[in-house]
Scaffold this motif. Structure first.
Motif, mmCIF file in Angstrom:
data_model
loop_
_atom_site.group_PDB
_atom_site.id
_atom_site.type_symbol
_atom_site.label_atom_id
_atom_site.label_comp_id
_atom_site.label_asym_id
_atom_site.label_seq_id
_atom_site.Cartn_x
_atom_site.Cartn_y
_atom_site.Cartn_z
ATOM 1 N N LEU A 51 62.108 51.488 57.180
ATOM 2 C CA LEU A 51 62.285 50.042 57.274
ATOM 3 C C LEU A 51 62.887 49.693 58.624
ATOM 4 C CD1 LEU A 51 64.020 49.496 53.806
ATOM 5 C CD2 LEU A 51 61.572 49.419 54.288
ATOM 6 N N ASP A 52 62.645 48.478 59.067
ATOM 7 C CA ASP A 52 63.309 47.978 60.263
ATOM 8 C C ASP A 52 64.785 47.803 59.922
ATOM 9 O OD1 ASP A 52 64.479 45.786 61.998
ATOM 10 O OD2 ASP A 52 62.519 46.051 62.967
ATOM 11 N N SER A 53 65.660 48.464 60.675
ATOM 12 C CA SER A 53 67.085 48.442 60.328
ATOM 13 C C SER A 53 67.726 47.074 60.522
ATOM 14 C CB SER A 53 67.849 49.493 61.141
ATOM 15 O OG SER A 53 67.746 49.226 62.521
ATOM 16 N N THR A 54 67.085 46.194 61.262
ATOM 17 C CA THR A 54 67.627 44.853 61.490
ATOM 18 C C THR A 54 67.140 43.845 60.463
ATOM 19 O OG1 THR A 54 67.703 45.313 63.857
ATOM 20 C CG2 THR A 54 67.884 43.013 63.199
ATOM 21 N N THR A 55 65.863 43.963 60.069
ATOM 22 C CA THR A 55 65.268 42.956 59.184
ATOM 23 C C THR A 55 64.951 43.465 57.777
ATOM 24 O OG1 THR A 55 62.987 43.520 59.810
ATOM 25 C CG2 THR A 55 64.163 41.905 61.190
ATOM 26 N N GLY A 56 64.868 44.797 57.602
ATOM 27 C CA GLY A 56 64.481 45.354 56.305
ATOM 28 C C GLY A 56 62.984 45.356 56.062
ATOM 29 N N GLU A 57 62.200 44.932 57.039
ATOM 30 C CA GLU A 57 60.745 44.913 56.885
ATOM 31 C C GLU A 57 60.190 46.334 56.872
ATOM 32 O OE1 GLU A 57 58.621 42.278 56.377
ATOM 33 O OE2 GLU A 57 60.510 41.221 56.058
ATOM 34 N N PRO A 58 59.216 46.623 55.988
ATOM 35 C CA PRO A 58 58.609 47.963 55.952
ATOM 36 C C PRO A 58 57.881 48.281 57.253
ATOM 37 C CG PRO A 58 58.030 46.687 53.999
ATOM 38 C CD PRO A 58 58.688 45.748 54.947
ATOM 39 N N ILE A 59 58.029 49.521 57.724
ATOM 40 C CA ILE A 59 57.328 49.994 58.920
ATOM 41 C C ILE A 59 56.247 50.996 58.511
ATOM 42 C CG2 ILE A 59 57.554 51.196 61.126
ATOM 43 C CD1 ILE A 59 60.445 50.148 61.227
ATOM 44 N N TRP A 60 56.635 51.997 57.705
ATOM 45 C CA TRP A 60 55.682 52.959 57.173
ATOM 46 C C TRP A 60 56.273 53.599 55.930
ATOM 47 C CZ3 TRP A 60 57.933 57.703 56.902
ATOM 48 C CH2 TRP A 60 58.842 58.073 57.902
ATOM 49 N N GLN A 61 55.421 54.303 55.183
ATOM 50 C CA GLN A 61 55.888 55.106 54.052
ATOM 51 C C GLN A 61 55.044 56.354 53.956
ATOM 52 O OE1 GLN A 61 55.457 52.328 50.760
ATOM 53 N NE2 GLN A 61 53.635 53.395 50.046
ATOM 54 N N TYR A 62 55.656 57.413 53.400
ATOM 55 C CA TYR A 62 54.954 58.690 53.253
ATOM 56 C C TYR A 62 55.258 59.242 51.867
ATOM 57 C CZ TYR A 62 53.248 63.400 54.068
ATOM 58 O OH TYR A 62 52.550 64.577 53.978
ATOM 59 N N THR A 63 54.214 59.610 51.129
ATOM 60 C CA THR A 63 54.382 60.169 49.790
ATOM 61 C C THR A 63 54.113 61.669 49.829
ATOM 62 O OG1 THR A 63 53.750 58.076 48.780
ATOM 63 C CG2 THR A 63 53.654 60.039 47.380
ATOM 64 N N ALA A 64 55.100 62.449 49.380
ATOM 65 C CA ALA A 64 55.016 63.910 49.374
ATOM 66 C C ALA A 64 54.526 64.397 48.007
ATOM 67 C CB ALA A 64 56.384 64.503 49.711
ATOM 68 N N GLY A 65 54.503 65.719 47.827
ATOM 69 C CA GLY A 65 53.937 66.319 46.626
ATOM 70 C C GLY A 65 54.900 66.513 45.473
ATOM 71 N N GLY A 66 56.105 65.948 45.551
ATOM 72 C CA GLY A 66 57.079 66.100 44.469
ATOM 73 C C GLY A 66 58.313 65.261 44.734
ATOM 74 N N ARG A 67 59.305 65.412 43.838
ATOM 75 C CA ARG A 67 60.558 64.675 43.980
ATOM 76 C C ARG A 67 61.245 65.055 45.289
ATOM 77 N NH1 ARG A 67 64.529 65.894 41.258
ATOM 78 N NH2 ARG A 67 65.478 63.897 40.935
ATOM 79 N N ILE A 68 61.915 64.088 45.882
ATOM 80 C CA ILE A 68 62.706 64.294 47.096
ATOM 81 C C ILE A 68 64.111 63.830 46.755
ATOM 82 C CG2 ILE A 68 62.918 63.793 49.556
ATOM 83 C CD1 ILE A 68 59.952 62.792 49.393
ATOM 84 N N ASP A 69 65.074 64.752 46.727
ATOM 85 C CA ASP A 69 66.400 64.385 46.221
ATOM 86 C C ASP A 69 67.389 63.914 47.279
ATOM 87 O OD1 ASP A 69 67.124 66.733 47.499
ATOM 88 O OD2 ASP A 69 68.044 67.658 45.745
ATOM 89 N N SER A 70 67.021 64.026 48.563
ATOM 90 C CA SER A 70 67.964 63.699 49.629
ATOM 91 C C SER A 70 67.237 63.030 50.791
ATOM 92 C CB SER A 70 68.644 64.979 50.142
ATOM 93 O OG SER A 70 69.312 65.640 49.100
#
Length: 199
Positions: A51-70
């Motif tokens: 996300l844009d750290s100033t506005t919160g607008e989405p920039i990109w997203q990436y979906t992996a092959g399982g849960r990500i805990d951190s």
């Protein structure tokens, strides 16, 4: 920082106010920020959000092959994170493109945990980056599924530099093998937050 102090030298105003709010849904990790990008993970959706750290607008997203805990570790324009599918991923911070992916699980074997399919050797916790080297662990315990693995990988290419296996208990005695830890009274090794104290 590499010592995981959880603090910054930055000053914070006493008069705080909300700048923005974004609903990503689900359980989220702590955020990490570098420049104008804030990264946060929707754990059960397997997705890293930038996300844009100033506005919160989405920039990109990436979906992996399982849960990500951190949350990912941000280093030199890259975002590195472990996943319950047994892999460690490295994305380009600018656009979320996959730079490399390394199978840290010694074998592709699956189980069900937290209601989802994952590797017998999940890569948990935020990877540690020191210089141009990434450190991560795969596995739940030195006593389970043939042990736990500590990896050293090249930051830019994900190439294997070194691997150390923390072995399970001896099959005959039921005791932790002496060569795996300095203090044989320890109840085995567990994955945790990797830190560097400069030594």
């Amino acid at each position: 920082d590499a010592a995981r102090t959880g603090r910054s030298e930055s000053s914070v105003s006493r008069q705080l106010q909300k700048s923005w709010k974004t609903d990503l849904g689900g359980k989220l990790t702590s955020p990490v920020i570098s420049g104008d990008k804030l990264l946060v993970v929707a754990t059960d959706q397997h997705t890293v959000h930038a996300l844009d750290s100033t506005t919160g607008e989405p920039i990109w997203q990436y979906t992996a092959g399982g849960r990500i805990d951190s949350p990912p570790t941000i280093a030199r324009g890259l975002a590195v994170f472990g996943c319950a599918d047994g892999y460690i991923y490295c994305l380009r911070l600018s656009d979320g493109a996959l730079v490399w992916k390394f199978q840290a699980a010694p074998l592709d074997r699956r189980t069900v945990a937290f209601g989802q399919v994952e590797s017998l050797w999940p890569v948990t916790g935020t990877p540690l980056v020191l210089g141009e080297t990434v450190y991560c662990t795969a596995g739940r315990s030195s006593f389970l599924d043939g042990g736990m693995y500590l990896y050293r990988l090249g930051l830019y290419d994900g190439k294997l530099i070194g691997r150390t296996r923390f072995d399970s208990r001896d099959a005959e005695s039921g005791m932790q093998r002496e060569e795996t830890v300095d203090d044989v009274e320890l109840p085995g090794a567990l994955p945790d937050v990797l830190v560097d104290d400069g030594k």
